[in-house]
Design an enzyme around this catalytic site. Structure first.
Site, PDB file in Angstrom:
ATOM      1  N   GLU A  29      -3.944 -59.980  16.274  1.00 37.86           N
ATOM      2  CA  GLU A  29      -2.734 -59.202  15.978  1.00 37.86           C
ATOM      3  C   GLU A  29      -2.511 -58.017  16.918  1.00 37.86           C
ATOM      4  OE1 GLU A  29      -3.846 -57.930  11.918  1.00 37.86           O
ATOM      5  OE2 GLU A  29      -3.718 -55.869  12.644  1.00 37.86           O
ATOM      6  N   HIS A  47       0.759 -56.913   9.056  1.00 38.24           N
ATOM      7  CA  HIS A  47      -0.135 -55.818   8.641  1.00 38.24           C
ATOM      8  C   HIS A  47       0.649 -54.679   7.975  1.00 38.24           C
ATOM      9  CE1 HIS A  47      -4.464 -54.460   9.483  1.00 38.24           C
ATOM     10  NE2 HIS A  47      -3.995 -53.774   8.455  1.00 38.24           N
ATOM     11  N   ARG A  66      -8.981 -58.475   6.964  1.00 36.52           N
ATOM     12  CA  ARG A  66      -8.920 -58.394   8.429  1.00 36.52           C
ATOM     13  C   ARG A  66      -8.789 -59.820   8.956  1.00 36.52           C
ATOM     14  NH1 ARG A  66      -7.661 -53.956   8.050  1.00 36.52           N
ATOM     15  NH2 ARG A  66      -8.663 -52.056   8.779  1.00 36.52           N
TER      16      ARG A  66
HETATM   17  P1  NAI Z   1     -14.304 -51.068  -0.210  1.00 35.84           P
HETATM   18  O1  NAI Z   1     -15.364 -50.591   0.719  1.00 35.84           O
HETATM   19  O2  NAI Z   1     -13.914 -50.241  -1.383  1.00 35.84           O
HETATM   20  O3  NAI Z   1     -14.694 -52.530  -0.773  1.00 35.84           O
HETATM   21  C1  NAI Z   1     -15.203 -53.556   0.021  1.00 35.84           C
HETATM   22  C2  NAI Z   1     -16.050 -54.442  -0.891  1.00 35.84           C
HETATM   23  O4  NAI Z   1     -16.438 -55.590  -0.138  1.00 35.84           O
HETATM   24  C3  NAI Z   1     -17.324 -53.753  -1.391  1.00 35.84           C
HETATM   25  O5  NAI Z   1     -17.429 -53.869  -2.792  1.00 35.84           O
HETATM   26  C4  NAI Z   1     -18.436 -54.513  -0.679  1.00 35.84           C
HETATM   27  O6  NAI Z   1     -19.634 -54.597  -1.458  1.00 35.84           O
HETATM   28  C5  NAI Z   1     -17.774 -55.876  -0.508  1.00 35.84           C
HETATM   29  N1  NAI Z   1     -18.421 -56.725   0.469  1.00 35.84           N
HETATM   30  C6  NAI Z   1     -19.127 -56.368   1.582  1.00 35.84           C
HETATM   31  N2  NAI Z   1     -19.593 -57.468   2.202  1.00 35.84           N
HETATM   32  C7  NAI Z   1     -19.185 -58.540   1.472  1.00 35.84           C
HETATM   33  C8  NAI Z   1     -19.362 -59.942   1.590  1.00 35.84           C
HETATM   34  N3  NAI Z   1     -20.090 -60.466   2.597  1.00 35.84           N
HETATM   35  N4  NAI Z   1     -18.810 -60.737   0.657  1.00 35.84           N
HETATM   36  C9  NAI Z   1     -18.112 -60.207  -0.373  1.00 35.84           C
HETATM   37  N5  NAI Z   1     -17.907 -58.889  -0.540  1.00 35.84           N
HETATM   38  C10 NAI Z   1     -18.435 -58.062   0.368  1.00 35.84           C
HETATM   39  O7  NAI Z   1     -13.042 -51.373   0.720  1.00 35.84           O
HETATM   40  P2  NAI Z   1     -11.511 -51.490   0.282  1.00 35.84           P
HETATM   41  O8  NAI Z   1     -10.873 -50.161   0.354  1.00 35.84           O
HETATM   42  O9  NAI Z   1     -11.415 -52.269  -0.966  1.00 35.84           O
HETATM   43  O10 NAI Z   1     -10.920 -52.322   1.518  1.00 35.84           O
HETATM   44  C11 NAI Z   1     -11.341 -53.651   1.787  1.00 35.84           C
HETATM   45  C12 NAI Z   1     -10.829 -54.073   3.140  1.00 35.84           C
HETATM   46  O11 NAI Z   1      -9.400 -54.183   3.096  1.00 35.84           O
HETATM   47  C13 NAI Z   1     -11.068 -53.041   4.268  1.00 35.84           C
HETATM   48  O12 NAI Z   1     -12.363 -53.179   4.831  1.00 35.84           O
HETATM   49  C14 NAI Z   1      -9.988 -53.378   5.253  1.00 35.84           C
HETATM   50  O13 NAI Z   1     -10.497 -54.322   6.176  1.00 35.84           O
HETATM   51  C15 NAI Z   1      -8.895 -54.038   4.408  1.00 35.84           C
HETATM   52  N6  NAI Z   1      -7.669 -53.224   4.366  1.00 35.84           N
HETATM   53  C16 NAI Z   1      -6.482 -53.811   4.726  1.00 35.84           C
HETATM   54  C17 NAI Z   1      -5.301 -53.084   4.709  1.00 35.84           C
HETATM   55  C18 NAI Z   1      -3.979 -53.698   5.058  1.00 35.84           C
HETATM   56  O14 NAI Z   1      -2.987 -52.964   5.230  1.00 35.84           O
HETATM   57  N7  NAI Z   1      -3.859 -55.016   5.164  1.00 35.84           N
HETATM   58  C19 NAI Z   1      -5.307 -51.659   4.360  1.00 35.84           C
HETATM   59  C20 NAI Z   1      -6.587 -51.164   3.920  1.00 35.84           C
HETATM   60  C21 NAI Z   1      -7.731 -51.924   3.960  1.00 35.84           C
END
Ligand code: NAI
Length: 329
Positions: A263, A295, A234
Site C-alpha cells: 500500500e 487504510h 496490516r
Molecule cells: P493491541 O496491542 O491492543 O492488541 C494486539 C493483540 O494481538 C494483543 O492482544 C496480542 O496479544 C495479540 N497478538 C500478538 N501476536 C499474535 C498472534 N500471533 N496471533 C494472535 N494474536 C496475537 O493492538 P490494537 O490496538 O488492538 O491494534 C491491533 C493492530 O491493528 C495494530 O497492530 C495495527 O497493525 C492495526 N491497526 C490498524 C489500523 C487501521 O487504520 N487499519 C489503525 C490502528 C491499528
C-alpha cells in the site's frame, strides 16, 4: 523545538493545529513520505512525527540522527515499520499512540462485513443505474454465525463486543486471552481450529515476524468454504496472491481489506488519472465479492483528535524527560 510531520494530509493539519502544542514547539507539515531522499527536510528538527508508510529503516534513521533528530513520534499504534534496534543504537527514542479509538477500527471492520454480506457496494451502483433487480444480492443473517477474531487487544476486544451484539458465536486466537472477553462467551482456540470453524475471520493482531503471512495458502485451505476474511490489521498479515487464488476457486467467499502489503506506494493519494501499475491489487479489484478501502479504518473525527493530542502529550513528556508510550526493541 521543531517538529516535522511527514506524510501529512489536510486532516492532520486540522487536528494537529487544534491540539495543544508543547511549550516552544513549532510544527512543520510535509506532505511527502519520509524516505532517504526526503530525510534532509528534517534537518534541525528534534522531533519527526511519522505515519505508517514512512520509511524508518536504519539508513533513514541514521540520516535523521545526523540532522539532529532525537525523537520519532509515531502517530500510529503499529510500529512494525520502525527499525527499533537501529533507533536505540542511534540514541533516538520512539513513541507511539497505543490507543486512540479502537472503536474506529472495529466499527470499520464491521462496516466491511455488513457491506460485503448485504452487497451494499453492488446495490449502490445498481440503483443509481436504474437497475432495481435483486439477483446476486442474497446475504446471510449474522445472528448465530461463528466469527473468529485473531488478536483480541484493544481493537479485537471492541470488535468482539460489537459482534456479540449481533448474536454471533465468538472464537478467538491470541497468546494472551482476555478474561473479560471469556466472560462474554469468547472461546480461545489455536488458530487452525478457529479457521476451521469460523464463517467470518477478522484480523486484529500486530504485524511481526510471527504473524507475517499468517493467512497463506495452507491456512486458507483450512477455512470454511465460502468464508469471509476481513483485514484491518496490516497488509502483510495475508499472502495476497494466495487470496486471489482462493477467491477464484470460491474457497474464500468474501474479502474486505483496509490494508494491503504494497500500500505504501498507493494509499492516501488520488491516483485515479494514472494506470494502476500494481497487477495484484488490480486483479483483487475485479472481484465483486471484494471491498478494498485505502487504510481508512482509523479515520474518524474522534480518532484524529485523540491521535493529535496524545502525540503532542508524548512529545511534551519526552521533552520534560519523562517519556511515555515508548516503544523499545
Ligand atoms: P493491541 O496491542 O491492543 O492488541 C494486539 C493483540 O494481538 C494483543 O492482544 C496480542 O496479544 C495479540 N497478538 C500478538 N501476536 C499474535 C498472534 N500471533 N496471533 C494472535 N494474536 C496475537 O493492538 P490494537 O490496538 O488492538 O491494534 C491491533 C493492530 O491493528 C495494530 O497492530 C495495527 O497493525 C492495526 N491497526 C490498524 C489500523 C487501521 O487504520 N487499519 C489503525 C490502528 C491499528
Amino acid at each position: 523545538m521543531r517538529i516535522i510531520l511527514f506524510s501529512s494530509q489536510p486532516y492532520d493539519h486540522d487536528s494537529f493545529t487544534a491540539a495543544t502544542l508543547p511549550v516552544g514547539a513549532e510544527l512543520e507539515f510535509q506532505h511527502s513520505h519520509l524516505t532517504l531522499a526526503t530525510a534532509p527536510l528534517a534537518q534541525g528538527c528534534a522531533v519527526v512525527c511519522a505515519f505508517i508508510n514512512d520509511d524508518l529503516s536504519a539508513s533513514v534513521l541514521q540520516r535523521l540522527a545526523a540532522g539532529g533528530t532525537r525523537l520519532i513520534a509515531l502517530r500510529s499504534a503499529g510500529y512494525n515499520h520502525v527499525d527499533l534496534s537501529a533507533a536505540q543504537q542511534l540514541g533516538i527514542s520512539v513513541v507511539r499512540v497505543p490507543a486512540y479509538s479502537p472503536f474506529a477500527i472495529a466499527e470499520h471492520a464491521v462496516a466491511l462485513i455488513l457491506a460485503l454480506n448485504r452487497r451494499i457496494h453492488r446495490a449502490f451502483n445498481r440503483t443509481r443505474e436504474g437497475d432495481f433487480s435483486l439477483h446476486g444480492l442474497i446475504g446471510f443473517d449474522l445472528h448465530g454465525k461463528t466469527v473468529g477474531i485473531v488478536g483480541t487487544g484493544q481493537i479485537g476486544a471492541a470488535f468482539a463486543r460489537i459482534m456479540a451484539g449481533f448474536g454471533c458465536q465468538l472464537l478467538a486466537h491470541d497468546p494472551h486471552p482476555d478474561p473479560q472477553l471469556q466472560a462474554l462467551g469468547v472461546r480461545y482456540l489455536p488458530l487452525a481450529e478457529l479457521l476451521a470453524h469460523a464463517q467470518i475471520v477478522s484480523l486484529h493482531c500486530p504485524l511481526t515476524s510471527d504473524t507475517r503471512h499468517l493467512i497463506n495458502r495452507q491456512s486458507l485451505a483450512c477455512m470454511q468454504p465460502g468464508a469471509m476474511l476481513i483485514n484491518t490489521g496490516r497488509g502483510a498479515l495475508v499472502d495476497t496472491p494466495a487470496l486471489i487464488d482462493a477467491l477464484k476457486s470460491a474457497q474464500l467467499g468474501y474479502l474486505g481489506l483496509d490494508v494491503y502489503e504494497e500500500e505504501a506506494a498507493l494509499f492516501f493519494e488520488d491516483q485515479s488519472d494514472q494506470p494502476l501499475q500494481d497487477d495484484v491489487l488490480a486483479r483483487l479489484l475485479t472481484f465483486p465479492n471484494v471491498i478494498v478501502t485505502a487504510h481508512q479504518a482509523f479515520l474518524t473525527r474522534e480518532a484524529l483528535a485523540a491521535i493529535a493530542s496524545i502525540t503532542m502529550e508524548n512529545i511534551a513528556c519526552w521533552a520534560a524527560g519523562q517519556p511515555q508510550n515508548l516503544v523499545t526493541a
